[in-house]
Design an enzyme around this catalytic site. Structure first.
Site, PDB file in Angstrom:
ATOM      1  CG  HIS A  32      -3.449  -1.412  -1.334  1.00 38.40           C
ATOM      2  ND1 HIS A  32      -2.693  -0.333  -1.727  1.00 38.40           N
ATOM      3  CD2 HIS A  32      -3.110  -2.438  -2.170  1.00 38.40           C
ATOM      4  CE1 HIS A  32      -1.909  -0.690  -2.743  1.00 38.40           C
ATOM      5  NE2 HIS A  32      -2.159  -1.960  -3.029  1.00 38.40           N
TER       6      HIS A  32
ATOM      7  CG  HIS B 174      -0.295  -3.241  -5.996  1.00 41.47           C
ATOM      8  ND1 HIS B 174      -0.247  -3.365  -4.624  1.00 41.47           N
ATOM      9  CD2 HIS B 174       0.809  -3.917  -6.448  1.00 41.47           C
ATOM     10  CE1 HIS B 174       0.795  -4.079  -4.262  1.00 41.47           C
ATOM     11  NE2 HIS B 174       1.452  -4.426  -5.352  1.00 41.47           N
TER      12      HIS B 174
ATOM     13  CB  CYS C 224      -3.778   1.989  -4.119  1.00 43.94           C
ATOM     14  SG  CYS C 224      -4.969   2.452  -2.823  1.00 43.94           S
TER      15      CYS C 224
END
Length: 374
Positions: free
Chosen positions: A332, A344, A277
């Site tokens: 994240h 993402h 990420c």
């Protein structure tokens, strides 16, 4: 000099050299302190090699490792353990005797001989790591503290067992209940309730339950390289036309990588073939002249804070990752696109678009947002 005198001198020199530690073992003894942490040494005579051990994560065997025993405690090679746990990007400085490893969410640092390690921008107490046979070893208790796991040796089958995420914590030397609560992004009160404690006193080796996930949540960090005044100021909800255009260009670049595979803890050099990420956001923003740090925890301290109700395209949005971390940390990051959507990358689908406002998972684990575009 007589033959007898020469022989006596030779014996004296041989005895002197015999008392000197071997170079490989000298590395195991740290001689200086860094970062304010106490440095300790471990006598080389206490090292004992043991049989190769399997490493199981949540009961599933993943790999094998070569532990050693130091003062009756199991130690494991730090780089090997880091790789097994998904910290694929591991570096070592011979000058400072420091290992740096990242899994894409947080960067950890351990130094030979130091009694504390760095986890993100926080310090955790550990047993002093040692250097032996070209590798740095840390105790299983230290591995638990550094990697947010509960790691122990299972004598029944001679394996190293890892509970991930950790649901319990073994108190390390130097710990206070306040430090333990801080490291798990919870409160002393929650720690006391979870463990039926009548006081704040803790002792090394004591086992503590980690409070339930809903009681662990990292607050927005107040540290960054830009001036504190700017850091504490809320971002304006209105973007200039040039900033809005840059945001759309960044999103358009990110969309080019739709479906590119996700790799946990991917190295920055692997982008854009494989990304996690934070290496995804780092790579995409870099294409437009915006430099971001490597991991999501570091990225969460860049720019200015912005309320969820004032999100605009190009903002970075941050979330917990409770399946892996029990300490409520930033785990994240995504790029906000507008209308509740974010761009993402996730394990199953790789780079993708998700409507975070319509997902119970992302809504429940949302932490905060940062604006890095001006």
């Amino acid at each position: 000099m007589t033959i007898r005198s020469k022989k006596r001198l030779s014996l004296m020199l041989a005895a002197a050299f015999a008392l000197m530690p071997l170079p490989a073992l000298m590395d195991a003894q740290a001689t200086s302190a860094r970062g304010g942490a106490e440095v300790q040494t471990v006598p080389t005579s206490t090292f004992t090699g043991v049989e190769r051990a399997g490493v199981a994560i949540n009961g599933v065997m993943k790999a094998a490792i070569d532990p050693i025993i130091v003062n009756h405690a199991y130690y494991v090679p730090f780089p090997d353990m880091a790789h097994i746990l998904g910290y694929k990007d591991v570096a070592y400085s011979y000058r400072s005797k420091t290992h740096v490893a990242t899994d894409g969410s947080v960067t950890v640092k351990v130094s030979v001989g130091n009694t504390s390690a760095q986890k993100g921008d926080e310090r955790v107490n550990i047993d002093p790591p040692i250097h032996l046979k070209g590798k740095t070893y840390i105790s299983l208790g230290s591995a638990s503290a550094v990697f947010n796991t509960y790691t122990w040796f299972k004598a029944e089958n001679g394996s190293i067992q890892v509970q991930l995420p950790a649901r319990q914590y073994k108190v390390q030397k130097g710990d206070t209940l306040w430090e333990i609560a801080q490291a798990h992004h919870t409160t002393i009160g929650a720690m006391r309730v979870a463990n039926n404690m009548k006081s704040d006193a803790v002792t090394p080796g004591q086992m503590l339950r980690v409070p339930p996930e809903y009681q662990t949540r990292e607050m927005e960090p107040a540290r960054q390289s830009s001036p504190a005044k700017e850091n504490n100021a809320a971002a304006t909800p209105v973007q200039s036309s040039s900033t809005a255009a840059k945001a759309q260009a960044i999103i358009a670049t990110g969309k080019k990588y739709m479906g590119v595979p996700y790799k946990f803890g991917a190295k920055s050099s692997e982008a854009p073939r494989r990304m996690d990420c934070s290496s995804f956001t780092q790579y995409v923003f870099k294409q437009h002249g915006v430099t971001l740090p490597r991991d999501s925890r570091q990225q969460s301290s860049v720019g200015t804070r912005v309320a969820k109700s004032q999100l605009v395209a190009g903002d970075l949005v941050f979330f917990k990752y409770p399946e892996r971390y029990s300490d409520g940390r930033v785990g994240h990051v995504g790029i906000y696109m507008g209308n509740g959507q974010m761009l993402h990358t996730v394990p199953k689908s790789g780079v993708t678009i998700t409507n975070m406002s319509k997902s119970g998972y992302w809504t429940r684990n949302y932490l905060f947002a940062r604006r890095v575009l001006r």
